[in-house]
Design an enzyme around this catalytic site. Sequence first.
Site, PDB file in Angstrom:
ATOM      1  N   SER A  89     -27.197  17.936  64.942  1.00  0.00           N
ATOM      2  CA  SER A  89     -26.608  17.211  63.812  1.00  0.00           C
ATOM      3  C   SER A  89     -25.311  17.890  63.375  1.00  0.00           C
ATOM      4  CB  SER A  89     -27.585  17.169  62.629  1.00  0.00           C
ATOM      5  OG  SER A  89     -27.687  18.445  62.018  1.00  0.00           O
ATOM      6  N   SER A  91     -24.575  19.124  60.365  1.00  0.00           N
ATOM      7  CA  SER A  91     -24.719  19.852  59.105  1.00  0.00           C
ATOM      8  C   SER A  91     -23.971  21.180  59.083  1.00  0.00           C
ATOM      9  CB  SER A  91     -26.199  20.105  58.802  1.00  0.00           C
ATOM     10  OG  SER A  91     -26.751  21.024  59.720  1.00  0.00           O
ATOM     11  N   LYS A 146     -28.645  27.201  59.678  1.00  0.00           N
ATOM     12  CA  LYS A 146     -27.785  27.179  58.494  1.00  0.00           C
ATOM     13  C   LYS A 146     -27.131  28.555  58.353  1.00  0.00           C
ATOM     14  CE  LYS A 146     -29.476  23.088  57.403  1.00  0.00           C
ATOM     15  NZ  LYS A 146     -28.671  21.852  57.596  1.00  0.00           N
ATOM     16  N   SER A 252     -25.668  18.181  54.466  1.00  0.00           N
ATOM     17  CA  SER A 252     -26.583  19.216  54.932  1.00  0.00           C
ATOM     18  C   SER A 252     -27.804  19.269  54.012  1.00  0.00           C
ATOM     19  CB  SER A 252     -25.890  20.587  54.947  1.00  0.00           C
ATOM     20  OG  SER A 252     -26.814  21.616  55.242  1.00  0.00           O
TER      21      SER A 252
END
Length: 304
Positions: A89, A91, A146, A252
């Site tokens: 993705s 994010s 992250k 996100s």
Amino acid sequence: MANTFALILVVLTFLTGFIWLLDKFSWGPARRAARQLVQDKTEIALDDKTLATIHPENVIIENARSLFPVIAIVFVLRSFIYEPFQIPSGSMMPTLLVGDFILVEKFSYGIKEPVWQNTLIPVSLPKRGDVAVFKYPEDPRVDYIKRVVGLPGDRIVYKDKRLYLIPACEKAPCGAYKEVDQQYLSDKTFADEKMKMQVFSEILGEVSHKILNNPMRQDQLAYYYQQPGTYAYEWVVPEGHYFMMGDNRDNSRDSRYWGFVPAQNLVGKAVAIWISFEFYRKDADLLPTWVPSGVRFNRIGGIK
């Protein structure tokens, strides 16, 4: 919760290894002794093909003996050294793009047993600014990636697209919130977002990296994780936990929405992009396809 693939890999490694040991120290010597006995009773020399028909090797043993070194190498590399991941993705844009294949250093945050991720040998702790892979707290079967924003004891505020924090200190009060250094760089249109985004340079700890903000989207305060005793946009990181955020701040789903990451959930530190594929055609409104349309060689290298 146990990692299913890791559990299967452990079972295969020990099963093929056990068969390999039995064959090396028991079945193999017995097989060779039987063939030698026949050879000694025969006046002419027997070739290898003929000898192989005497006390023939079981196909399961043959395959296990051949596969064990390969499986063992994969097990050690994947469980304790490096594991490959694909970015699914946007994010973490612009740091990581859809189609990036990354290497995650498994020993960065401690050497862990591969199934339940219990730490066997402590190595180091995550640093502010690290790009980390971890088991999603709400579903440990899913791997998330992250950036580490908050360390244990930190106070975090994210309001009006600005990040503030008070680093943990031994004695309260720890002082006032300090805005994390951000500098506007440019507006840029990204294919994944299909709109113009604001690009900022941000410094977290000793790490300088880029982030994206969508000027058309407001903070989603109503969906933020509500920690008792704090404002809707404020969080205090508990001991043994970390606060994670994506670099694509308005696209996100991170700690702002589901809370903190326990240290046990940490998988490792993302250190490099080893290959990157472009999954978008350059026509037809940039529609995504399942077949890579090109290799982005310029993206291969370290991750900041």
